[in-house]
Scaffold this motif. Sequence first.
Motif, PDB file in Angstrom:
ATOM      1  N   SER A   6       0.849  -1.185   0.000  1.00 54.49           N
ATOM      2  CA  SER A   6       0.000   0.000   0.000  1.00 54.49           C
ATOM      3  C   SER A   6       0.889   1.240   0.000  1.00 54.49           C
ATOM      4  O   SER A   6       2.083   1.187   0.309  1.00 54.49           O
ATOM      5  CB  SER A   6      -0.901   0.012   1.240  1.00 54.49           C
ATOM      6  OG  SER A   6      -0.121   0.278   2.399  1.00 54.49           O
ATOM      7  N   ARG A   7       0.299   2.367  -0.335  1.00 55.35           N
ATOM      8  CA  ARG A   7       1.031   3.638  -0.301  1.00 55.35           C
ATOM      9  C   ARG A   7       1.571   3.899   1.112  1.00 55.35           C
ATOM     10  O   ARG A   7       2.700   4.344   1.284  1.00 55.35           O
ATOM     11  CB  ARG A   7       0.122   4.776  -0.742  1.00 55.35           C
ATOM     12  CG  ARG A   7       0.798   6.134  -0.738  1.00 55.35           C
ATOM     13  CD  ARG A   7      -0.141   7.226  -1.193  1.00 55.35           C
ATOM     14  NE  ARG A   7      -0.754   6.928  -2.466  1.00 55.35           N
ATOM     15  CZ  ARG A   7      -0.327   7.403  -3.639  1.00 55.35           C
ATOM     16  NH1 ARG A   7       0.701   8.203  -3.684  1.00 55.35           N
ATOM     17  NH2 ARG A   7      -0.950   7.081  -4.748  1.00 55.35           N
ATOM     18  N   HIS A   8       0.737   3.621   2.116  1.00 56.37           N
ATOM     19  CA  HIS A   8       1.153   3.825   3.506  1.00 56.37           C
ATOM     20  C   HIS A   8       2.381   2.976   3.835  1.00 56.37           C
ATOM     21  O   HIS A   8       3.325   3.465   4.462  1.00 56.37           O
ATOM     22  CB  HIS A   8      -0.004   3.489   4.457  1.00 56.37           C
ATOM     23  CG  HIS A   8       0.346   3.611   5.897  1.00 56.37           C
ATOM     24  ND1 HIS A   8       0.370   4.823   6.552  1.00 56.37           N
ATOM     25  CD2 HIS A   8       0.700   2.674   6.810  1.00 56.37           C
ATOM     26  CE1 HIS A   8       0.722   4.614   7.804  1.00 56.37           C
ATOM     27  NE2 HIS A   8       0.918   3.323   7.984  1.00 56.37           N
ATOM     28  N   VAL A  60      -2.147  -7.597   1.034  1.00 58.19           N
ATOM     29  CA  VAL A  60      -1.506  -6.309   0.765  1.00 58.19           C
ATOM     30  C   VAL A  60      -0.793  -5.858   2.039  1.00 58.19           C
ATOM     31  O   VAL A  60      -1.395  -5.798   3.110  1.00 58.19           O
ATOM     32  CB  VAL A  60      -2.547  -5.241   0.344  1.00 58.19           C
ATOM     33  CG1 VAL A  60      -1.883  -3.883   0.157  1.00 58.19           C
ATOM     34  CG2 VAL A  60      -3.270  -5.682  -0.917  1.00 58.19           C
ATOM     35  N   THR A  62       0.196  -3.394   4.516  1.00 56.59           N
ATOM     36  CA  THR A  62      -0.400  -2.097   4.830  1.00 56.59           C
ATOM     37  C   THR A  62       0.463  -1.254   5.760  1.00 56.59           C
ATOM     38  O   THR A  62       0.288  -0.044   5.805  1.00 56.59           O
ATOM     39  CB  THR A  62      -1.787  -2.284   5.454  1.00 56.59           C
ATOM     40  OG1 THR A  62      -1.671  -3.130   6.599  1.00 56.59           O
ATOM     41  CG2 THR A  62      -2.757  -2.894   4.450  1.00 56.59           C
TER      42      THR A  62
END
Length: 81
Positions: A6-8, A60, A62
């Motif tokens: 994830s972007r985070h 994913v 996270t």
Amino acid sequence: MKWKLSRHAIERMLQRGVTLEDVDSTMKSAAAFEYRHEGINKVGYYAQDKKLFVGTVDGVVTTVMTGIGRDYVDRLKKEKP
């Protein structure tokens, strides 16, 4: 590598100096455990030697956390889905 980031997670990796290899080796070598956090069922991986925690949701990644002690992981494990 059969997982996504994830972007985070990418932001945290960059902030904390964690490499893709660190995440991959943790997910391959650490025993996965299920936990519930913020109302979401998640799977975590913990490399005690690196004090590295990798949190995932549905495959994913996270979040990635460094400097994590065993007590944090034990608390997560008590939060069963």
